[in-house]
Enzyme design. Sequence first.
Site, short mmCIF file in Angstrom:
data_model
loop_
_atom_site.label_atom_id
_atom_site.label_comp_id
_atom_site.label_asym_id
_atom_site.label_seq_id
_atom_site.Cartn_x
_atom_site.Cartn_y
_atom_site.Cartn_z
N CYS A 160 0.83 -1.20 0.00
CA CYS A 160 0.00 0.00 0.00
C CYS A 160 0.86 1.25 0.00
O CYS A 160 0.48 2.28 -0.58
CB CYS A 160 -0.94 -0.02 1.19
SG CYS A 160 -0.11 -0.28 2.77
N HIS B 283 -1.53 0.70 7.41
CA HIS B 283 -1.98 0.80 6.03
C HIS B 283 -1.80 2.23 5.54
O HIS B 283 -2.05 3.19 6.28
CB HIS B 283 -3.45 0.39 5.93
CG HIS B 283 -4.03 0.53 4.55
ND1 HIS B 283 -3.56 -0.20 3.48
CD2 HIS B 283 -5.03 1.31 4.05
CE1 HIS B 283 -4.24 0.12 2.39
NE2 HIS B 283 -5.13 1.04 2.73
#
Length: 1371
Positions: free
Chosen positions: A185, A488
């Site tokens: 990510c 994330h």
Amino acid sequence: MEMVPSEENQFVPKEIQNAADEPRVLCIIQDITSAKTVNERLTLNLPVSTSLCKLHQDVALKAGYVIGTFELAWGHTPDTVRKPPLDHSSEMSLSDAGFEPGGKKNFLQLGDKEGEQPQIASESAAADSSGLDDSSQERLIGPQPRDGAAGGCSSDYSSPSYSYSSILSKSDTGYVGLVNQAMTCYLNSLLQTLFMTPEFRNALYNWEFEELEEDPVTSIPYQLQRLFVLLQTSKKRAIETTDVTRSFGWDSSEAWQQHDVQELCRVMFDALEQKWKQTEQADLINQLYQGKLKDYVRCLECGYESWRTDTYLDIPLVIRPFGASQAYGSVEEALQAFIQPETLDGPNQYFCERCKKKCDARKGLRFLHFPYLLTLQLKRFDFDYTTMHRIKLNDCMTFPEELDMSPFMDVEDEKSPQTESCTDSGAENEGSCHSDQMSNDFSTDDCVDEGICLDSTGSAERVLKPKSGLTFELFSVMVHSGSAAGGHYYACIRSFSDGQWYSFNDQHVSKITQDDIRKTYGGSSGSRGYYSSAFASSTNAYMLIYRLKDPSRNSKYFSADDFPEHITTLVQKEKETEEQEKRQREIERNTCKIKLFCMHPVKMMMESKLEVHKDKTLREATDMAYKMMDLDAAVPLDCCRLVKYDEFHEYLERSYEGEEDTPMGLLLGGVKSSYMFDLLLETRRSEQVFQPYKPGEVMVKVHVVDLTSENIAAPVSVRAYLNQSITEFKQLIAQATGLCAETMRVVLERCYNDLRLLYVPNKTLKAEGFFRSNKVFVESSESADHQVAFTESLLWKLLDRHGNTIRLFVLLPEQSPGTMANKSLNHKTGGDSDASCEGAKDDRKSVEAILEESTEKLKNLSLQQQQQQQQGSSTSDSQKSSEASDFEHIESPTQDANTSSSVCVAVDNRELENRIQAAGGASGGASSDPENHFAGEERSDSEVNNDRSTSSVDSDILSSSHSSDTLCNAESGPIQLANGLDSHSITSSRRSKAHEGKKETWDTAEEDSGTDSEYDDNGKSKAEAQYLYFRAEPCAQEDSSWDAQKCLVVHVDKRITLAAFKQNLEPFVGVASTQFKVFRVYANNQEFESVRLNETLSSFSDDNKITIRLGRALKKGEYRVKVYQLLVNEPEPCKFLVDTVFAKGMTVRQSKEDLLPQLTEQCKLHLSIDRVRLRKKTWKNPGTVFLDYHVYEEDISISSNWEVFLEVLQEPEKMKSMSQLAVLSRRWSPSTMKLGPFQEVILESSSVEELKEKLSELSSIPLENLEFAKGRGTFPCDISVLEIHQDLDWNPKVSALNVWPLYICDDGAVVFFRSSTEEPMELSDDERNELMKKESSRLLKTGHRVSYSPRKEKALKIYLDGGPAKDPGQD
């Protein structure tokens, strides 16, 4: 009224079938095309006759999509099983497609087609759906309108840390997402930011790849260019980044390693600069992202200033200053703190070149030039020195949409008259301005170069950037959600085309608002206290990117018309590739993949996978299967056919006569990812005819039993119907086998050991339990066995034996006294066999008497020791067991005994069975003897039947025996599993026992050794309780890989005990069963001894291998022990010596007396009993020292396959008491960078002072200068000499050794010590590098790590040559 058959083969009126009572199918559809609809469901209740085409139409009308722009696939399947979508044009009914009626839920998923989202139908088309039947088309739950109009979903999609105002498809946003490979990510966020930067994207498009000069796979700019082209032109929702990461030189493991996005930005920019050398883009990164700042020190007395210039690519802003209780509230505050000067006074005074003395000075930073693209890193990751862990600071830090940087610029328009010295070192120090560069760690002596003064360039540069021209606009916020351990990343980016903010969260792209941006400030409501971040949201901004507002430089994105020629060519190439992938997916979507079997005439059963297009006919599929199975030279094509097959039940379901031209898609029920059946390519000889297989038939394998020869023939296949009666079934078998149906007995084997005699003539096969595939045994003789009850008949005994008999390969020892002649137990003996057998028993009893006498000695010895301990007297050496552990050298019994034993076991099976039963009845009266109360007991630990080929010990050894004994309480609790590493030993309580002044005895059963005696107290063999089938014969060469001259093939009932099995092997091995051992051979050729004599062979299966080795088997209370020599100062401190046997009740000194002769004979070690010690071994760690008077199982817990250390002493044993502590010490000399040898220190207590005094006496280091530290890891606690001086916890502030952080509670701990006055050796860089290589090599050889860092992160690297280079010297 016309009648039609129903599913239950009963006739029902036809009109009822077609009425409203027709079964219906409940379909629940999940729309996974967007995050907004993923939690919603569509529900349809349709008749089973509905076609797949009609199903798609109904779903399209309810969901508001254009039919043909979406896919329906089965849901609720494992991730590993990917089922193909349903055919939207098929006329197949729902029942034929596998849908289950009757209220059962059929889960479907509505997904994208070809990676593109479904097209939303117009309002008029949606209005047409109002005419649907409400009973079948009532919308229970469905997706809400996507345009946010009235009636839309009010509760937008939200994650635990972030909410979106609306979720739009790619067709609405116009942007494409990136697929997260696993933990990439951070990469996706940076790539989307670069793509949305017009100046970077356009410059990348202007660069042209030269294929002749570089491999496109490893070219980072080319793969970025391809990715940007796909992001701009692709119709997919999301595209892969694997080509980009492959150009980085990364393998699949990198996808599972999360890194810092700022670190990736730096490394990627460095790689691009290297790749763009000598091109127009060579200075692109510096032109866009590089700024300059001035690091200065100004004397406060004379105004003299020395300074240097540094370049930076991003500005790190501190969230919370070190030691502060509050965090900065905004980016402006952090920037002001960044340039805030500090005063150097007191001991930190600055030496002024003009004043020629130390003076108070001011040190700080000034910005000289801001880049076009300004990158701000918010330093949210910090280190907590209280907990010694990395933490994330979630405090609130606001940032403006437009940032005016003029207040932070160096505003001096002309040179100060006091400034005498300056330097421009920017060319030497390009890159980001790290936190250590921003602190007061600068050394002015290193930073100043005399004679270079500020020129007009700097002033002119400042003039060119007036205050009004330093306004930056925010366009990218890279957000981190999570903690310092992981989380994330996603990016919020403002498009320069329309000014709209978008969220780029991996494959999801959606519109967001300014309110969503403000939610990334972090923090929570309330004051910014020191602990406020602990209760704040973990989702906050991490990197901010601003662009200078300069109309002359601000660019727009290239449109398709503006593309350079090479980009236009690349776009066309990518479109063709996408079309090719689409066509390939279409082929895959229409390909049936099914498992294919074939009984090859030469290669026997073969297995493959048949992949055939759904439109191919059965004839074409048969031709493909024929070629796949390589039958050209064996069988002609016209002698082959494909039939429906069930591999699990070995059942031929049906054949396809007359359907040779039928498409495979229809025959197989459509294209599916997996089928509930298989295909078999059946073959026949040219003179044979294929038998038709009808769907309602069942297959029966018929075995014919011959009672006379006791033989069971190979099976004959017969097909029957479940509604046939037993009488009809017998007639069918009679036709296939030629037996008489009137006298036929049929036995059905429904499952293992479940035999059922079929004797009711009119009962159907279905009622008797027949299924798809069945096995029956038939016998048709006219013998008297028909009159006997089935469970008492010879037929039942034969079938019972057949079901429980396994074939084993037994490898005999090289020196086996037995001969291979007459080794078949099928041989009939003469009338004097009984006398011979009795003679063998007499001989065997003499051996049993010896074993019984040894067992009694052990019992008497234990009883005498207990009595003497109560009276306070010591055990004399005369009470020691005289049994020697010479199990490696066994004298064979006399030849007469061998001969008689061979004759005895060759007796006919039934005669032997009768004699054993008679003997069991004759000895039954002895069972009332109280001394024999445990003779008939057997225990069965089910866990020992598990095969564990990877275990270090045999499953037979791992469990404890539960047999009772006269020396232990039979009613005590279950015995704990004994284990060499985790066993209960004197270590845990020896210190406490010494202080309490009392002796502790262990509640351990006598038979914890994991063995059972083969004989009871009267010398009777436990194997004689029941006779079970055993037949042995020489092994044929082709049956086994072993030497046929030394191998037996044994057919044996697996319910036989190991003891009986060994006794049956006696005539083949040539010695009594107590004089050889049985080793089971596992698949990896590892051998483990089986010692559980009362356990059966139920864990064995056909063709298992067994090795027989000569040697005395263990008796009650005995343990097999592995002895290793402890060599503390050798490179390999653990050396295996011998296997030996220790007995319960034996003292340590007695075990040493038995062990020393064995060491002399086998290892040529001539040792004195007073110069050796035994001590606990836990893996490679030396532990508790065993004293001579310790008794096994009373003071020392012992278990099967136990391991001990034997240590040779240079002087008589100093350990005399359990309260003493033996510590291994080693001196560290920093001045020579060397470690001394191990030296043992005997302590009388656990006092730190006593340890230091002993070490001081040992080394002559004054007590006040002596420092010590406990070693880490396993023995010998190796550590690099470059790390030992600072990495170990030297001189802990404790007074006792048995408390934290030392926890030295047992013998064998390693302690390093040094002198505090000894300074470390000064090493040059070359010497340090050389020593580092030597230490790395040494520690790798010993299996120890070079570093003891608790968490070592993998460095982020991009490899310009396409892959990582292997460094042999690297750890």
